[in-house]
Enzyme design. Structure first.
Site, mmCIF file in Angstrom:
data_model
loop_
_atom_site.group_PDB
_atom_site.id
_atom_site.type_symbol
_atom_site.label_atom_id
_atom_site.label_comp_id
_atom_site.label_asym_id
_atom_site.label_seq_id
_atom_site.Cartn_x
_atom_site.Cartn_y
_atom_site.Cartn_z
ATOM 1 N N GLU A 156 0.854 -1.183 0.000
ATOM 2 C CA GLU A 156 0.000 0.000 0.000
ATOM 3 C C GLU A 156 0.888 1.230 0.000
ATOM 4 O OE1 GLU A 156 -3.884 2.081 1.985
ATOM 5 O OE2 GLU A 156 -3.023 0.372 3.029
ATOM 6 N N ASN A 168 -12.028 -3.276 0.298
ATOM 7 C CA ASN A 168 -10.867 -3.457 1.164
ATOM 8 C C ASN A 168 -11.281 -3.916 2.558
ATOM 9 O OD1 ASN A 168 -8.267 -3.129 2.409
ATOM 10 N ND2 ASN A 168 -8.980 -1.155 3.164
ATOM 11 N N GLU A 169 -11.670 -2.989 3.383
ATOM 12 C CA GLU A 169 -11.903 -3.277 4.798
ATOM 13 C C GLU A 169 -13.302 -2.798 5.152
ATOM 14 O OE1 GLU A 169 -8.337 -3.040 7.924
ATOM 15 O OE2 GLU A 169 -9.416 -1.151 7.781
#
Length: 660
Positions: free
Chosen positions: A47, A376-377
């Site tokens: 990232e 993603n999350e």
């Protein structure tokens, strides 16, 4: 005398029994080949946080090379007559600078670039300066002087590398020269002088080391890319992380903007620019120079499966409470098409729309993408209701591509308990679990996956690191507990198919989050003890799990197991038996490894012991002492099919034996 001898003998037997009782006897069942260990088992998560991309892995040394930062000259100092223009040759990067005669023989026009915390260059290395330029007033030629300078030098000259460059066309054209510094300087400045009397336009001003990873011109910093390759990763997840979501959808990572000619890839605001005011970097942007093509290429060159993550229509939920910040489910078509187009970009024939883009960039062969992550999350019902149409569309066109969903930001709790059944309902192939947790959590998680449902999706341990309580920095004890935890991943390789530590990189002057796996400055890098734990697992993953028990129980650091964690694998390609043991206790632990199920004629030879340990649990490798704590390998011998040893306190060990 006879009575005295009997007493001594009894004491010896008693002592022997006591010693035997203290030995931690582990039994490895060699005939019971367990789950196949996936090639993707241990990998890397990238990232762009902590200046991991621009200023880090991406080898570009010039900041704001296309003058597209909102403050268009951020990173630049100008002098003389410099004008900012906005009708340049690249649609997505329209800004450029015009250098004109300053109007006096003793004045000068030009500009300096500060780079990322300075521009680091090494003595004797070559650096490629390039620029798109033109002569707007139609003159025959104009000249520039390109320099690397030390603005703090006490010498007679600030410049330590100089080249002249002639601009000879009224049309936009790319020019380049090679600079070869005679000194090493971690914080130099790039200086450009206009040395003739006319006018020159400059766009996309770039400086790269010639010696990049694999020699690519738009390439990667060699030492950082090599550190990744040296792990031997099985999977490479990119580009994040929270940057996939963006602070808002406008600043999400858009893969389509990251491919094609590098000079026409637009600027993007980094999600981490505004996040931490206590470590604030208002000049943190993404050039998209390190884009999806470069990620796929790096995956291929490392031998890792690429795992791209795409936005699911949700911006960062931490930063946006209003549902209006997200895309309505009924408006997801363009996002879903982005996912389908990405698979075509990676795998499509050169005659397809996006396959041709890949081919035109220099890679006509497909990248053979097998996995894609959507979201993603994310958490809450907002996530599965958006994930579902993605899954349906991808399954319809690309049924063989495996889809990764998410269990949210936490390792347990309300959202986790809600999302796992949803991932099963939607038939996601893998579920991405994240855990940044303290020591107590890692010590309690040795058996985490022992009782997971084997019929549902597989697990991707996509982001994890031990965050020491009151010690949220890299140190050996955190790495040791990560190693202990990973024995449970390995033992459960039938359900855990991928695991990646996070974050990967951090610039020592530009970090916002720690711990991290690899630290670097402008010239050097250091591999932490957490790095070596990942490397030891990846390079010794084997092909199949072997049952390993102590008193018929898995060795998970449970009560009565003396702080021990262990797992065993067999490598059928090398005919090796490999046992990993972490001693998280503060005392020596005598251990025995009994390899049961072998034939009498089977010989275990070429025994090796690889240890990672430190007497100082708070210590780690640093730029000043990069090899303070590294794995140490020694030969060991084994008696028959039983190996005995005394395992030092706070030690992670890999034992390897070749079966003949």
């Amino acid at each position: 005398m006879r009575r005295y001898t009997e007493i001594l003998a009894a004491l010896a037997i008693s002592a022997g029994m006591a010693l035997h009782a203290q030995t931690n006897e582990m039994v490895i069942q060699t005939k019971k080949l367990g789950a196949e260990i996936q090639p993707t088992m241990y990998g890397l998560f990238f990232e762009d946080i902590n200046y991991a991309a621009d200023g880090g892995l991406y080898a570009e040394l010039v900041k704001n090379r296309s003058f597209e930062f909102p403050q268009h000259l951020m990173g630049w100092n100008t002098y003389g007559k410099v004008s900012l223009m906005d009708d340049g040759p690249f649609e997505r990067n329209p800004h450029y600078v015009r250098l004109s005669d300053p109007g006096h023989a003793h004045k000068h026009t030009g500009l300096d670039n500060e780079g990322f915390f300075g521009i680091g260059v090494k003595k004797g290395e070559e650096y490629r300066f390039s620029v798109w330029a033109r002569l707007p007033q139609g003159s025959a030629k104009e000249t520039l002087r390109i320099e690397l300078v030390d603005t703090k030098s006490m010498g007679e000259r600030q410049a330590f590398a100089t080249q002249n460059l002639t601009i000879d066309s009224k049309e936009w054209k790319k020019y380049q020269v090679i600079l070869k510094p005679g000194v090493t300087n971690p914080k130099s400045t790039l200086r450009i002088f206009l040395t003739s009397k006319g006018t020159v336009d400059l766009e996309h001003i770039s400086l790269f080391p010639v010696d990049t990873w694999k020699g690519h011109e738009n390439g990667l910093r060699k030492d950082l890319a090599q550190a990744l390759a040296d792990i031997h990763p099985g999977v490479f997840r990119f580009p994040g992380g929270c940057i996939v979501e963006g602070t808002d959808l406008e600043t999400r990572y858009d893969w389509k903007k990251s491919v094609g000619p590098v000079e026409n890839r637009p600027l993007n605001e980094n999600r981490w620019q505004y996040t931490f005011t206590h470590r604030f970097f208002p000049d943190y942007y993404q050039s998209y120079g390190l884009g999806f093509y470069e990620y796929f290429l790096l995956s291929e060159e490392m031998g890792a499966e690429p795992l791209p993550i795409l936005n699911c229509g949700l911006s960062c939920q931490y930063q946006n409470d209003d549902l209006k910040a997200h895309v309505a489910v009924c408006d997801l078509d363009s996002y879903i098409q982005d996912a389908l187009d990405l698979i075509e970009f990676a795998n499509g024939d050169v005659n397809t729309t996006w396959g041709k883009v890949r081919a035109d960039m220099g890679h006509p062969a497909p990248f053979n993408l097998k996995f894609i992550g959507i979201g993603n999350e994310q958490w809450g019902k907002e996530y599965p209701e958006r994930l579902e149409p993605f899954i349906k569309a991808i399954r319809k066109v690309y049924p063989d591509v495996k889809i990764v969903g998410s269990s949210g930001p936490n390792s347990e709790g309300k959202e986790f308990d809600y999302l796992w059944p949803e991932m099963k309902r939607l038939k996601a192939d893998l579920v991405d679990e994240h855990f940044y947790r303290p020591e107590s959590w890692f010590l309690a998680q040795g058996a985490r996956y022992d009782n997971y449902d084997r019929k549902g999706p597989k697990v991707f341990a996509g982001e994890y690191a031990c965050h020491g309580k009151g010690k949220k920095w890299n140190h050996f004890n955190a790495a040791l507990l990560e190693a202990a935890f990973m024995t449970g991943l390995e033992r459960n390789a039938d359900i855990v198919h991928m695991a990646t530590y996070a974050p990967l990189f951090a610039h020592v002057e530009g970090w916002q989050w720690r711990p991290d796996m690899i630290w670097f400055d402008n010239l050097n890098s250091v591999r932490t003890t957490s790095y070596y734990v990942q490397q030891l697992y990846a390079q010794n993953k084997g092909t199949n799990v072997l049952p390993l028990t102590m008193n018929k129980k898995n060795v998970t650091g449970a009560e009565g197991q003396n702080g021990l964690f262990a797992s065993a694998v067999y490598d059928k390609d090398k005919n090796e038996l490999i046992v990993k043991v972490a001693n998280t206790s503060a005392t020596i632990q005598p251990i025995s490894l009994s390899f049961e199920g072998l034939k009498k004629q089977d010989v275990l030879s070429n025994g090796r012991c690889i240890k990672l340990r430190s007497l100082d649990l708070d210590k780690d490798n640093t730029l000043e002492q990069p090899f303070a704590i590294t794995p140490q390998e020694t030969p060991v011998s084994i008696e028959g099919h039983v190996f005995t040893a005394e395992l030092e306190p706070n030690t992670f060990t890999v034992y390897k034996f070749t079966k003949k």
